[in-house]
Design a protein around this motif. Sequence first.
Motif, PDB file in Angstrom:
ATOM      1  N   GLN A  29      -6.863  -7.404  -0.572  1.00  0.00           N
ATOM      2  CA  GLN A  29      -7.000  -6.027  -1.035  1.00  0.00           C
ATOM      3  C   GLN A  29      -8.111  -5.839  -2.073  1.00  0.00           C
ATOM      4  O   GLN A  29      -8.499  -4.701  -2.365  1.00  0.00           O
ATOM      5  N   THR A  52      -7.297   5.655   3.627  1.00  0.00           N
ATOM      6  CA  THR A  52      -7.991   4.747   4.536  1.00  0.00           C
ATOM      7  C   THR A  52      -8.105   5.353   5.928  1.00  0.00           C
ATOM      8  O   THR A  52      -9.170   5.315   6.563  1.00  0.00           O
ATOM      9  N   SER A  53      -7.018   5.931   6.408  1.00  0.00           N
ATOM     10  CA  SER A  53      -7.021   6.562   7.713  1.00  0.00           C
ATOM     11  C   SER A  53      -8.035   7.704   7.766  1.00  0.00           C
ATOM     12  O   SER A  53      -8.780   7.858   8.749  1.00  0.00           O
ATOM     13  N   LEU A  58      -4.925  -1.134   8.600  1.00  0.00           N
ATOM     14  CA  LEU A  58      -3.866  -0.200   8.996  1.00  0.00           C
ATOM     15  C   LEU A  58      -2.916  -0.833  10.007  1.00  0.00           C
ATOM     16  O   LEU A  58      -1.695  -0.652   9.928  1.00  0.00           O
ATOM     17  N   SER A  68      -1.749   4.964  11.930  1.00  0.00           N
ATOM     18  CA  SER A  68      -1.656   5.720  10.673  1.00  0.00           C
ATOM     19  C   SER A  68      -1.398   7.199  10.919  1.00  0.00           C
ATOM     20  O   SER A  68      -1.573   8.024  10.016  1.00  0.00           O
ATOM     21  N   MET A  71       0.839  -1.190   0.000  1.00  0.00           N
ATOM     22  CA  MET A  71       0.000   0.000   0.000  1.00  0.00           C
ATOM     23  C   MET A  71       0.878   1.246   0.000  1.00  0.00           C
ATOM     24  O   MET A  71       1.845   1.330   0.746  1.00  0.00           O
ATOM     25  N   LEU A  83      -2.737   4.567   2.247  1.00  0.00           N
ATOM     26  CA  LEU A  83      -2.885   4.482   3.700  1.00  0.00           C
ATOM     27  C   LEU A  83      -3.564   5.722   4.256  1.00  0.00           C
ATOM     28  O   LEU A  83      -4.442   5.637   5.126  1.00  0.00           O
ATOM     29  N   HIS A 138      -0.748  -3.474   8.161  1.00  0.00           N
ATOM     30  CA  HIS A 138       0.293  -2.832   7.358  1.00  0.00           C
ATOM     31  C   HIS A 138       1.441  -2.367   8.247  1.00  0.00           C
ATOM     32  O   HIS A 138       2.621  -2.557   7.919  1.00  0.00           O
ATOM     33  N   ASP A 139       1.108  -1.762   9.396  1.00  0.00           N
ATOM     34  CA  ASP A 139       2.154  -1.300  10.305  1.00  0.00           C
ATOM     35  C   ASP A 139       2.988  -2.467  10.809  1.00  0.00           C
ATOM     36  O   ASP A 139       4.214  -2.401  10.845  1.00  0.00           O
TER      37      ASP A 139
END
Length: 322
Positions: A266, A9-10, A300, A46, A1, A6, A303-304
């Motif tokens: 995704q 999305t956040s 999120l 995020s 992403m 990101l 991903h982190d």
Amino acid sequence: MTPDALALTSAWVAAQQEESGAIPWYSGGHLDPWDHVQAAMGLLASGRRGAAERGYRWSASAQRSDGTWAAKYVAGEAVEHYVDANFTAYLATGAWHHWLTTRDEAFARELWPAVDAAIEAVLPLQRADGAFVWTPGEPDALVTGNASIAFSLRCAGAVARVVGADRPAWADAAAAVADALRRPELFEAKPHSMDWYYPLLGAAWTADDVERRVKDGWDTFVVPGLGIKCVTPNTWVTGAESCELALALDAVGRHEDALQVFADMQHLRHEDGSYWTGFEYESEQRWPDERTTWTAATVLLAHDALHGVTRGSGLFRGEGLA
């Protein structure tokens, strides 16, 4: 992403947040305390610290005098009043994630009374065999809820250390429920993928245990290219569960598998940065017709965890936990 993806999305999650700080499933929808904390963690992961802290302050303000929360709220009002032990314990996970990410002792101290009261409210629900009943007055214990409680207890103990409090009973309770999770006969059986992967987050396993557990559920729940099923035998993949599996796989050292599962889900992404809850792949329909904050927030967080963006990225790997 990409960073732009990101951020989109956040921003979508933040846009659903109410003025009070509450984060419902979607604007105008209902809130449950567990998913609210998950959404706050996603916001913090995020970079939206202010929105996350507003969320946690809502939790503290909505906490009842006995340390619990209602199971469901709409527009700030409780509409389902029963206690869910897992929902109540999960604030501790959010508080520890905030500390890992920000190292803000003052905010940990601000949240501490709510965390302390919540865990003290949950402890009486632990049975003699180590498992927690899911709600007061009911005998049944659930695998996913107990695995989440086990993790929350460890996080609560870590927050206690930050603020200089001594809560040895919490460590004992965490060890007892982790041991109980090795005994499936203690729990009500469910056909949910969460019962497969959540114990990888909530209990201690040997390398052989991990290999066996991953293998036992992989072909049952993983749908290559789409993510994972929520329940069997339904042909329904769901985004949050796929991202939670990615978190669990990363936590037990299967990073490449985690990246693949994360990539596979995704297809649930909407052009505004939100995520559909799920997809019924035989009929090729998005189902249900909703895009939820907790799904986007779990994206999120995953991903982190997978890319190490923040200092809180090691949360589900147990960094800093006993």
